[in-house]
Design an enzyme around this catalytic site. Sequence first.
Site, PDB file in Angstrom:
ATOM      1  N   CYS A 189      -5.267  -3.453   2.766  1.00  0.00           N
ATOM      2  CA  CYS A 189      -5.040  -3.301   4.071  1.00  0.00           C
ATOM      3  C   CYS A 189      -6.285  -3.274   4.967  1.00  0.00           C
ATOM      4  O   CYS A 189      -6.597  -4.519   5.018  1.00  0.00           O
ATOM      5  CB  CYS A 189      -4.387  -1.808   4.356  1.00  0.00           C
ATOM      6  SG  CYS A 189      -3.420  -1.602   5.970  1.00  0.00           S
ATOM      7  N   GLU A 225       0.914  -1.245  -0.108  1.00  0.00           N
ATOM      8  CA  GLU A 225      -0.057   0.036  -0.001  1.00  0.00           C
ATOM      9  C   GLU A 225       0.852   1.232  -0.015  1.00  0.00           C
ATOM     10  O   GLU A 225       1.988   1.029   0.562  1.00  0.00           O
ATOM     11  CB  GLU A 225      -1.146   0.024   1.136  1.00  0.00           C
ATOM     12  CG  GLU A 225      -1.859   1.331   1.509  1.00  0.00           C
ATOM     13  CD  GLU A 225      -2.720   1.164   2.663  1.00  0.00           C
ATOM     14  OE1 GLU A 225      -3.968   1.752   2.622  1.00  0.00           O
ATOM     15  OE2 GLU A 225      -2.386   0.439   3.468  1.00  0.00           O
ATOM     16  N   LYS A 282      -9.676   1.547  -2.662  1.00  0.00           N
ATOM     17  CA  LYS A 282      -9.829   0.891  -1.114  1.00  0.00           C
ATOM     18  C   LYS A 282     -11.396   1.323  -0.592  1.00  0.00           C
ATOM     19  O   LYS A 282     -11.833   2.344  -0.648  1.00  0.00           O
ATOM     20  CB  LYS A 282      -8.822   1.413  -0.311  1.00  0.00           C
ATOM     21  CG  LYS A 282      -8.972   0.875   1.309  1.00  0.00           C
ATOM     22  CD  LYS A 282      -7.441   1.462   1.846  1.00  0.00           C
ATOM     23  CE  LYS A 282      -7.473   0.927   3.104  1.00  0.00           C
ATOM     24  NZ  LYS A 282      -6.426   1.382   3.914  1.00  0.00           N
TER      25      LYS A 282
END
Length: 224
Positions: free
Chosen positions: A162, A50, A119
């Site tokens: 994540c 990330e 995300k």
Amino acid sequence: MEKNKNDRLNVAIIQICSSLDWKLNIDKISGLIGSAKADCPELDGVFLPEVFYSMSDGTGPTPFLVAENNEHYENIRNLALKHQLYILGGSAATKRKNEVYNRAYNFSPVGEDLGHYDKKHLFALSLKGEDKANLDESRVYSAGSEGKMIELGEFKIGISICFDLRFPELFRDYFTKGANVLTVASAFTKPTGKAHWETLLRARAIENQSYVIAANQWGKHNEK
């Protein structure tokens, strides 16, 4: 895209301690990719962590922003072209209209854009007993709304970033659509990573009977 002749996908995981300086980060990553290719001539691609392109510690300037076909976009694409490998999974702060997304980029060895993932689940955390979240991605990013799968031969790959790791429904959706590889590009903090990182990765693999490939940031910027 042609599948690997042996129906195998040889990948390397690149993990660095990214800084705000995109050039330094790209140079480090390119060197590590070169080393990985030397160790494994049959390498098909690499997975990146990330915010590999530019990472602020949260108190300094905003990371450099990628936009469609700007120089930062081309810098990421050129990693694939230079090394003739798939570049998968790693994310960069990306501006679209008036919003910024934490976007995972995917490129083929010939520089073909395989599509991106924004995300969906934004991270917020209060550390050391503080009432107000002192790490809050929503201050910078807007949340994505859709998952993203890419196909490399026999492999159907579901992309995540994540904090998404804590939401099993995203991975179950990928599984029901045929995914057999799940990827998690991350910049986990030291406390949450130590407590949950490996456990959650194993859980997503077991419950979906899929391979999980995860690349994480490391270093002092994640020790808070």
